[in-house]
Design a protein around this motif. Sequence first.
Motif, PDB file in Angstrom:
ATOM      1  N   ILE A  31       0.839  -1.087  -0.124  1.00 56.17           N
ATOM      2  CA  ILE A  31       0.001   0.141   0.106  1.00 56.17           C
ATOM      3  C   ILE A  31       0.578   1.408  -0.055  1.00 56.17           C
ATOM      4  CG2 ILE A  31      -1.584   1.442   1.212  1.00 56.17           C
ATOM      5  CD1 ILE A  31      -2.714  -1.585   2.296  1.00 56.17           C
ATOM      6  N   GLU A  32       2.035   1.125   0.609  1.00 60.73           N
ATOM      7  CA  GLU A  32       2.877   2.349   0.834  1.00 60.73           C
ATOM      8  C   GLU A  32       3.444   2.642  -0.792  1.00 60.73           C
ATOM      9  OE1 GLU A  32       5.674   4.938   2.731  1.00 60.73           O
ATOM     10  OE2 GLU A  32       3.957   3.906   3.742  1.00 60.73           O
ATOM     11  N   GLN A  33       3.423   1.776  -1.549  1.00 59.81           N
ATOM     12  CA  GLN A  33       3.914   2.189  -2.962  1.00 59.81           C
ATOM     13  C   GLN A  33       3.106   2.833  -3.860  1.00 59.81           C
ATOM     14  OE1 GLN A  33       4.944  -1.934  -4.338  1.00 59.81           O
ATOM     15  NE2 GLN A  33       6.628  -1.887  -3.167  1.00 59.81           N
ATOM     16  N   GLY A  35      -0.434   4.411   6.713  1.00 61.96           N
ATOM     17  CA  GLY A  35      -0.885   4.999   8.371  1.00 61.96           C
ATOM     18  C   GLY A  35      -0.922   3.786   9.081  1.00 61.96           C
ATOM     19  N   GLN A  36      -1.758   3.951  10.231  1.00 62.29           N
ATOM     20  CA  GLN A  36      -1.926   2.927  11.197  1.00 62.29           C
ATOM     21  C   GLN A  36      -2.830   1.693  10.503  1.00 62.29           C
ATOM     22  OE1 GLN A  36      -0.460   2.497  13.876  1.00 62.29           O
ATOM     23  NE2 GLN A  36       0.498   4.309  13.851  1.00 62.29           N
ATOM     24  N   ILE A  46      -8.279  -2.634   8.780  1.00 63.65           N
ATOM     25  CA  ILE A  46      -8.435  -1.307   8.497  1.00 63.65           C
ATOM     26  C   ILE A  46      -7.099  -0.787   8.478  1.00 63.65           C
ATOM     27  CG2 ILE A  46      -9.222   1.242   9.146  1.00 63.65           C
ATOM     28  CD1 ILE A  46     -11.618  -0.218  11.071  1.00 63.65           C
ATOM     29  N   ALA A  47      -6.632  -0.004   7.082  1.00 60.50           N
ATOM     30  CA  ALA A  47      -5.269   0.495   6.998  1.00 60.50           C
ATOM     31  C   ALA A  47      -5.560   1.953   6.632  1.00 60.50           C
ATOM     32  CB  ALA A  47      -4.743  -0.361   5.723  1.00 60.50           C
ATOM     33  N   VAL A  92      -8.411   1.445   3.490  1.00 62.87           N
ATOM     34  CA  VAL A  92      -8.629   0.443   2.810  1.00 62.87           C
ATOM     35  C   VAL A  92      -9.036  -0.579   4.207  1.00 62.87           C
ATOM     36  CG1 VAL A  92      -7.442  -1.585   1.851  1.00 62.87           C
ATOM     37  CG2 VAL A  92      -6.602   0.675   1.074  1.00 62.87           C
ATOM     38  N   SER A  93     -10.223  -1.134   3.850  1.00 61.95           N
ATOM     39  CA  SER A  93     -10.830  -2.010   5.018  1.00 61.95           C
ATOM     40  C   SER A  93     -11.332  -3.324   4.310  1.00 61.95           C
ATOM     41  CB  SER A  93     -11.838  -1.343   5.493  1.00 61.95           C
ATOM     42  OG  SER A  93     -12.502  -2.170   6.537  1.00 61.95           O
TER      43      SER A  93
END
Length: 194
Positions: free
Chosen positions: A68-70, A77-78, A93-94, A106-107
């Motif tokens: 997801i960081e990409q 985040g958390q 949950i992201a 994103v869940s």
Amino acid sequence: MIAKAKLLEAIAGKNRGLLTTESDKQAILSVIAQVEDQNPNPRPLQVPNKLDGNWRLLYTTSQDLLRIEQLPLFKLGQIYQYVRAREAKIYNIAEVYGVPYLEGLVSVAARFEAVSDRRVQVKFERSILGLQRLIDYQSPVHFIEAIEAGQKFAAIDFNITNRDQQGWLDITYLDDDLRIGRGNEGSVFVLTRN
């Protein structure tokens, strides 16, 4: 417990696994194995009161999460996992940050079934991807309450019906405030009670 303190020290500053080198990963996995050897609840599914609750991810090797960081212009985040043991439900949950006013989420909601004293079969049921402002995201707890109330969101919100969207997770360590799991894709997850 010395091994648990050593693990928390090893993963500190690693941004949930995003900032690890290969040698870091190997060292962390070694410490994780030491902690797992001292599991005070070798049959974690028989103590649902310890499993139940709100957890925050401290470290993972899951490329699905770390990827997801990409996303361009965004930062991970958390990441939270809320376990409702009595209802056999899991909510992941992201939180995603980056461009101001375009914070995302994103869940995935899933059901699980115990298949042994420490393994659960997980079946993903719903995915929600959207902007925090449009879905009125205030906190993970508030968001999960809305999901459980059957709310549909102004987001990419869809049911997952594909039988292939499932997996398993072994809970390899569980105490009052730390949980370690190993997934079917070889990923490791270290979470703390939130």
